[in-house]
Design a protein around this motif. Structure first.
Motif, PDB file in Angstrom:
ATOM      1  N   HIS A 160       0.550  -1.384   0.001  1.00  0.00           N
ATOM      2  CA  HIS A 160      -0.504  -0.405  -0.458  1.00  0.00           C
ATOM      3  C   HIS A 160       1.117   1.650   0.119  1.00  0.00           C
ATOM      4  O   HIS A 160       0.570   2.237   0.047  1.00  0.00           O
ATOM      5  N   PHE A 161       1.844   1.639   0.689  1.00  0.00           N
ATOM      6  CA  PHE A 161       3.014   2.723   0.923  1.00  0.00           C
ATOM      7  C   PHE A 161       3.470   2.757  -0.139  1.00  0.00           C
ATOM      8  O   PHE A 161       3.980   4.251  -0.398  1.00  0.00           O
ATOM      9  N   ALA A 162       3.457   1.886  -1.466  1.00  0.00           N
ATOM     10  CA  ALA A 162       4.001   2.852  -2.851  1.00  0.00           C
ATOM     11  C   ALA A 162       2.964   3.474  -3.404  1.00  0.00           C
ATOM     12  O   ALA A 162       3.191   4.603  -4.769  1.00  0.00           O
ATOM     13  N   GLY A 163       1.423   2.639  -3.128  1.00  0.00           N
ATOM     14  CA  GLY A 163       0.365   3.317  -3.564  1.00  0.00           C
ATOM     15  C   GLY A 163      -0.084   4.832  -3.404  1.00  0.00           C
ATOM     16  O   GLY A 163       0.022   5.845  -3.775  1.00  0.00           O
ATOM     17  N   ILE A 164       0.366   5.235  -2.160  1.00  0.00           N
ATOM     18  CA  ILE A 164      -0.413   5.851  -1.478  1.00  0.00           C
ATOM     19  C   ILE A 164       1.336   7.036  -2.050  1.00  0.00           C
ATOM     20  O   ILE A 164       0.772   8.290  -2.358  1.00  0.00           O
ATOM     21  N   LEU A 168       0.060  10.323  -4.056  1.00  0.00           N
ATOM     22  CA  LEU A 168       0.475  12.040  -3.859  1.00  0.00           C
ATOM     23  C   LEU A 168       1.442  12.546  -4.525  1.00  0.00           C
ATOM     24  O   LEU A 168       1.083  13.636  -5.534  1.00  0.00           O
ATOM     25  N   CYS A 169       2.548  11.975  -5.453  1.00  0.00           N
ATOM     26  CA  CYS A 169       3.423  11.902  -6.242  1.00  0.00           C
ATOM     27  C   CYS A 169       2.931  12.504  -8.132  1.00  0.00           C
ATOM     28  O   CYS A 169       3.518  13.673  -7.805  1.00  0.00           O
ATOM     29  N   TYR A 170       2.268  11.974  -7.722  1.00  0.00           N
ATOM     30  CA  TYR A 170       2.175  11.577  -9.901  1.00  0.00           C
ATOM     31  C   TYR A 170       0.856  11.849  -9.886  1.00  0.00           C
ATOM     32  O   TYR A 170      -0.360  11.318 -11.131  1.00  0.00           O
ATOM     33  N   GLY A 171      -0.897  11.389  -8.908  1.00  0.00           N
ATOM     34  CA  GLY A 171      -1.750  12.256  -9.141  1.00  0.00           C
ATOM     35  C   GLY A 171      -2.059  10.600  -9.666  1.00  0.00           C
ATOM     36  O   GLY A 171      -3.611   9.960 -10.287  1.00  0.00           O
TER      37      GLY A 171
END
Length: 309
Positions: A9-13, A17-20
């Motif tokens: 999940h952290f990668a998805g977060i 946040l960074c790339y929309g």
């Protein structure tokens, strides 16, 4: 980005946040309902719970693997109900097919002339394997018990399992414990020749092992919890065993011995009735073909992706 477990999940977060990037989360289980994970993770359980909560509440879409899991997501997290879609897990029906091959049974010393009940899963509180081991003394003596169980969450539960199995073996010589992860080919053989597959979980959002067994023409006896109730049709593809649980963590059975006896009664009923067993096996395969074929499930996921673009 589509994430399936809290440690992804952290990668998805970060990506959102960074790339929309649109974020899809599939909830195969929920940390608030798995308090025993603290035994395994320690304070890491706080981290996993935070990551899961953050990802779920910021996701553009959520896939719940059962209707009950959808209800749990809405209950435990601040999410828009309209974002939560139920899409069941699926399996490859070309792969999970009953086989006549028996080399795995020979390799592990399973007597092909006598019936056996099969368990497949990790040694965890969640999977309820201890309750099945406690049920063995109530299962017909001639019924073999094959426990395909490894990867204990902790040394303590591994020791508890070992002690329980050794105790049973003092009065029974037909308990076979395969304490390692077997190959898919081996597990398909074990499913295919089992008289009964048992899933004694105390928490199971879906229970993919049940559809694997059903696809291999095996009757299922399972606890009536979570998504299992949406997979196994009681009296038709298997037997659902009622489980009265604690309402708060750790959600263990209120009466463990009653649960063990009820599991054994379900197993014995199927073992003792060949016509019922064969009927359940046939109907189980048909149900998987109609509802849990991965090809159809994948199309539902693809449609969800398209709705977010």
């Amino acid at each position: 980005m589509h994430c399936h477990t809290w440690y992804a999940h952290f990668a998805g977060i970060v990506s959102k946040l960074c790339y929309g990037t649109p974020l899809v989360i599939t909830t195969h289980s929920l940390e608030p309902l798995r308090p025993w994970k603290r035994e395994q993770l320690g304070r890491g359980y706080d981290a996993s719970s935070w990551v899961e909560k953050t990802a779920i509440e910021m996701a553009d879409a959520l896939i719940a693997v059962s209707e009950e899991t959808k209800d749990d997501v809405i209950k435990h997290f601040n999410v828009d109900e309209n974002k939560v879609k139920v899409i069941y897990n699926g399996i490859n029906l070309q792969q999970y097919v009953q086989t006549s091959e028996t080399s795995t049974l020979d390799a592990y010393g399973v007597d092909k002339t006598k019936p056996y009940v099969l368990f497949v899963g990790r040694i965890t509180r969640q999977k309820g394997i201890i309750h099945l081991v406690n049920a063995i003394k109530y299962i017909y003596p001639d019924t073999q018990i094959v426990l395909c169980a490894g990867a204990p969450d902790t040394k303590a539960i591994g020791k508890e399992m070992e002690d329980a199995v050794n105790e049973v073996k003092k009065t029974r010589n037909n308990v076979i414990w395969i304490d390692k992860m077997v190959t898919k080919e081996e597990i398909i053989q074990l499913y295919s020749h089992a008289a009964v597959f048992c899933c004694p979980s105390i928490y199971e959002p879906f229970g993919i092992i049940n559809i694997e067994a059903m696809a291999c023409n095996t009757a299922v006896v399972a606890s009536a919890v979570g998504g299992i109730k949406e997979v196994v049709v009681d009296g038709e593809t298997g037997i659902l065993v009622p489980l009265e649980q604690q309402t708060e963590a750790p959600f263990e059975p209120i009466n463990p011995d009653k649960f063990a006896r009820d599991l054994a009664n379900g197993i014995n009923k199927v073992i003792n009735d060949k016509d019922l067993r064969n009927s359940m096996a046939k109907k189980g395969r048909k149900r998987v073909e109609e509802h849990f074929d991965w090809v159809a499930i994948a199309k539902q996921v693809a449609a969800l992706y398209k709705s977010l673009i």
